[in-house]
Design an enzyme around this catalytic site. Structure first.
Site, PDB file in Angstrom:
ATOM      1  CE1 TYR A  64     -12.222 -48.799  41.607  1.00  0.00           C
ATOM      2  CE2 TYR A  64     -10.839 -49.098  43.541  1.00  0.00           C
ATOM      3  CZ  TYR A  64     -11.706 -49.612  42.587  1.00  0.00           C
ATOM      4  OH  TYR A  64     -12.052 -50.938  42.610  1.00  0.00           O
ATOM      5  CE  LYS A 123     -14.612 -53.932  43.173  1.00  0.00           C
ATOM      6  NZ  LYS A 123     -15.616 -52.862  42.961  1.00  0.00           N
ATOM      7  CB  THR A 152     -22.073 -51.229  38.977  1.00  0.00           C
ATOM      8  OG1 THR A 152     -21.280 -51.145  37.797  1.00  0.00           O
ATOM      9  CG2 THR A 152     -21.319 -50.602  40.134  1.00  0.00           C
ATOM     10  NE  ARG A 203     -17.885 -53.457  32.001  1.00  0.00           N
ATOM     11  CZ  ARG A 203     -17.721 -52.640  33.046  1.00  0.00           C
ATOM     12  NH1 ARG A 203     -16.681 -52.775  33.842  1.00  0.00           N
ATOM     13  NH2 ARG A 203     -18.591 -51.701  33.305  1.00  0.00           N
ATOM     14  CD  GLU A 223      -8.769 -51.207  35.446  1.00  0.00           C
ATOM     15  OE1 GLU A 223      -9.551 -50.236  35.400  1.00  0.00           O
ATOM     16  OE2 GLU A 223      -9.170 -52.393  35.343  1.00  0.00           O
ATOM     17  CG  HIS A 269     -12.183 -53.881  38.986  1.00  0.00           C
ATOM     18  ND1 HIS A 269     -12.695 -52.620  38.812  1.00  0.00           N
ATOM     19  CD2 HIS A 269     -11.246 -54.053  38.018  1.00  0.00           C
ATOM     20  CE1 HIS A 269     -12.080 -52.036  37.785  1.00  0.00           C
ATOM     21  NE2 HIS A 269     -11.195 -52.886  37.289  1.00  0.00           N
ATOM     22  CG  ASN A 279     -19.168 -53.679  43.200  1.00  0.00           C
ATOM     23  OD1 ASN A 279     -18.043 -53.820  43.645  1.00  0.00           O
ATOM     24  ND2 ASN A 279     -19.444 -52.870  42.197  1.00  0.00           N
ATOM     25  NE  ARG A 284     -19.740 -56.023  40.357  1.00  0.00           N
ATOM     26  CZ  ARG A 284     -19.282 -55.188  39.427  1.00  0.00           C
ATOM     27  NH1 ARG A 284     -19.997 -54.968  38.326  1.00  0.00           N
ATOM     28  NH2 ARG A 284     -18.125 -54.592  39.594  1.00  0.00           N
TER      29      ARG A 284
END
Ligand code: CMP
Length: 139
Positions: free
Chosen positions: A51, A11, A93, A87, A128, A117, A114, A104
């Site tokens: 989103y 991000k 998150t 993940r 996506e 993604h 954060n 993260r």
């Protein structure tokens, strides 16, 4: 278990802080193959569409502003159990709750900013990935 794919974005905060190389190193070291990748910037319309599931949330405006303020790295990654393993690699998150050593924990500033993604299901990974890439850009 079948090899499958997930979708990620590094991000704007991660790109601004110069963390592209370090994050890609962790992704490679964790056994993910890069299927597609580009440096790009989302438009406001792109972010609102990507989103859309969060559009009623109080942070939606902030999220769209954040995700469009600078370039991101978008990528499709392949590995056995890709969605779940990615993940795990990125962590919770909220970076305050992310496990030690996760992306993260290392690079995210807050629950909003954060750093990275990761798709939450095989179905969303496909949606996506297709949002950012066409078949000719996948290897
Ligand atoms: P991600 O889970 O990748 O996708 C939804 C994003 O919304 C999330 O990352 C954060 O960037 C953002 N987000 C989630 N919860 C909050 C929150 N409470 N406040 C601000 N942003 C949030």
């Amino acid at each position: 278990m079948a090899t499958n794919r997930t979708f990620t974005m590094l991000k704007p905060d991660a790109v601004e802080k110069g963390h592209i190389g370090a994050i890609l190193e962790k992704i490679n070291a964790s056994g993910f193959r890069i299927v597609a990748m580009k440096l790009t910037q989302m438009t406001t319309a792109d972010a609102k569409e990507f989103y859309a599931i969060h559009k009623e949330r109080p942070f939606f405006g902030e999220l769209v502003e954040y995700m469009t303020r600078g370039p991101i790295v978008a990528a499709i990654l392949e590995k056995e159990n890709a969605v779940e393993d990615f993940r795990t690699l990125i962590g919770a998150t909220n970076p305050a709750e992310a496990a030690e050593g996760t992306i993260r924990k290392l690079y995210a500033a807050s629950i909003g900013e954060n750093a990275v993604h990761g798709s939450d299901s095989d179905e969303n990974a496909a949606i996506e990935g297709a949002f950012h890439f066409s078949g000719r850009d996948m290897f």
